[in-house]
Write a protein that holds these residues in place. Structure first.
Motif, PDB file in Angstrom:
ATOM      1  N   ILE A  35      14.472  72.407 -13.466  1.00  9.97           N
ATOM      2  CA  ILE A  35      13.961  71.916 -14.751  1.00  9.97           C
ATOM      3  C   ILE A  35      12.719  72.702 -15.152  1.00  9.97           C
ATOM      4  O   ILE A  35      12.570  73.128 -16.304  1.00  9.97           O
ATOM      5  CB  ILE A  35      13.640  70.410 -14.655  1.00  9.97           C
ATOM      6  N   TYR A  89      13.414  63.549 -16.711  1.00  8.37           N
ATOM      7  CA  TYR A  89      14.187  64.508 -17.497  1.00  8.37           C
ATOM      8  C   TYR A  89      15.693  64.288 -17.432  1.00  8.37           C
ATOM      9  O   TYR A  89      16.407  64.681 -18.352  1.00  8.37           O
ATOM     10  CB  TYR A  89      13.854  65.934 -17.043  1.00  8.37           C
ATOM     11  N   THR A  90      16.198  63.702 -16.358  1.00 10.25           N
ATOM     12  CA  THR A  90      17.649  63.538 -16.237  1.00 10.25           C
ATOM     13  C   THR A  90      18.102  62.099 -16.396  1.00 10.25           C
ATOM     14  O   THR A  90      19.183  61.849 -16.932  1.00 10.25           O
ATOM     15  CB  THR A  90      18.142  64.068 -14.876  1.00 10.25           C
ATOM     16  N   GLN A 106      16.246  70.186  -8.011  1.00  5.67           N
ATOM     17  CA  GLN A 106      16.499  69.843  -9.410  1.00  5.67           C
ATOM     18  C   GLN A 106      15.234  69.986 -10.250  1.00  5.67           C
ATOM     19  O   GLN A 106      15.268  70.500 -11.374  1.00  5.67           O
ATOM     20  CB  GLN A 106      17.022  68.408  -9.503  1.00  5.67           C
ATOM     21  N   THR A 124      15.818  60.988 -19.819  1.00  3.70           N
ATOM     22  CA  THR A 124      15.933  62.031 -20.855  1.00  3.70           C
ATOM     23  C   THR A 124      14.779  61.964 -21.846  1.00  3.70           C
ATOM     24  O   THR A 124      14.967  62.022 -23.059  1.00  3.70           O
ATOM     25  CB  THR A 124      17.279  61.920 -21.599  1.00  3.70           C
TER      26      THR A 124
END
Length: 233
Positions: free
Chosen positions: A209, A97-98, A205, A101
């Motif tokens: 999310i 997700y980071t 984190q 992406t």
């Protein structure tokens, strides 16, 4: 000052049943003579510091601390595999997700199922810890009621025990209010310090999310790579 000559006591196993209540009242009556100054000050509107609590009260508090620590230890031990799985999968969620992406709702849902299982277990653990604290406070109320009644008979205090006056009252510390702290074990056993969230762990984190990801549905066939990306198994 508390006279401790007659207050020495070995606190029995914590159970807020009939017999435990009787024992608590017995200790309260027995200790009343050594608590004259404390009770007189309470009648005047003051409360004793923790350093001036009688051994029976200190014993109950220590027993609750010990019992709640064992609850946490057992929760971690019995859910060790789940704990490890969440730790490892958190890295994949954060990467997906980071770094890449590339949101993968199905994989995040699976991760959410594991986190939900942990939160359920942690919630049960917290409820059991609160029950221990409530039972101990019930015994404390019996103890102080008996001590106050004995002191009143001796004209050391007058009237009823002040409402809400419960020296040594037991409350769970702030870590019990945050279910996810068990996944961040240092927060269970150490106080939070300013700035520790400036560089959150992968678990922190990933949980962020999970809790804040928008529910954006996608129509049509899955995008290329969803079935083989690093977060899916």
């Amino acid at each position: 000052m508390i006279s401790k000559g007659r207050i020495g006591v070995r606190v029995r196993r914590l159970r807020a049943g009939y017999l435990s209540s009787v024992r608590a009242r017995f200790h309260g009556r027995r200790d009343a003579d050594g608590l004259q100054e404390l009770l007189a000050n309470a009648f005047a509107g003051s409360a004793p510091s923790d350093d001036n609590l009688p051994p029976y009260v200190l014993g109950l508090r220590a027993q609750v601390r010990h019992s709640t620590a064992r609850l946490r230890s057992r929760t971690l031990k019995s859910h060790r595999a789940l704990h490890v799985r969440i730790q490892s999968e958190s890295v994949r969620v954060v990467t997906q997700y980071t770094e890449r992406t590339e949101p993968t709702p199905a994989a995040l849902a699976r991760y959410g199922e594991w986190v939900g299982e942990w939160r359920s277990a942690a919630s049960v653990c917290r409820a059991q810890a609160q029950q221990l604290a409530d039972e101990a406070n019930q015994l404390l109320a019996c103890y102080w009621d008996a001590a106050w009644a004995r002191a009143r008979k001796g004209d050391q205090v007058g009237g009823q025990r002040p409402t809400g006056w419960l020296p040594g009252e037991i409350t769970l510390d702030g870590t019990w209010a945050r279910l996810d702290d068990g996944l961040l074990s240092d927060r269970w056993y150490g106080p939070q310090t300013p700035g520790r969230d400036a560089d959150p762990s992968a678990v922190a984190q990933a949980l962020h999310i999970l809790d804040h990801q928008s529910a954006r549905g996608r129509s049509g066939p899955a995008r290329h790579g969803d079935a083989s990306n690093g977060i899916r198994r």
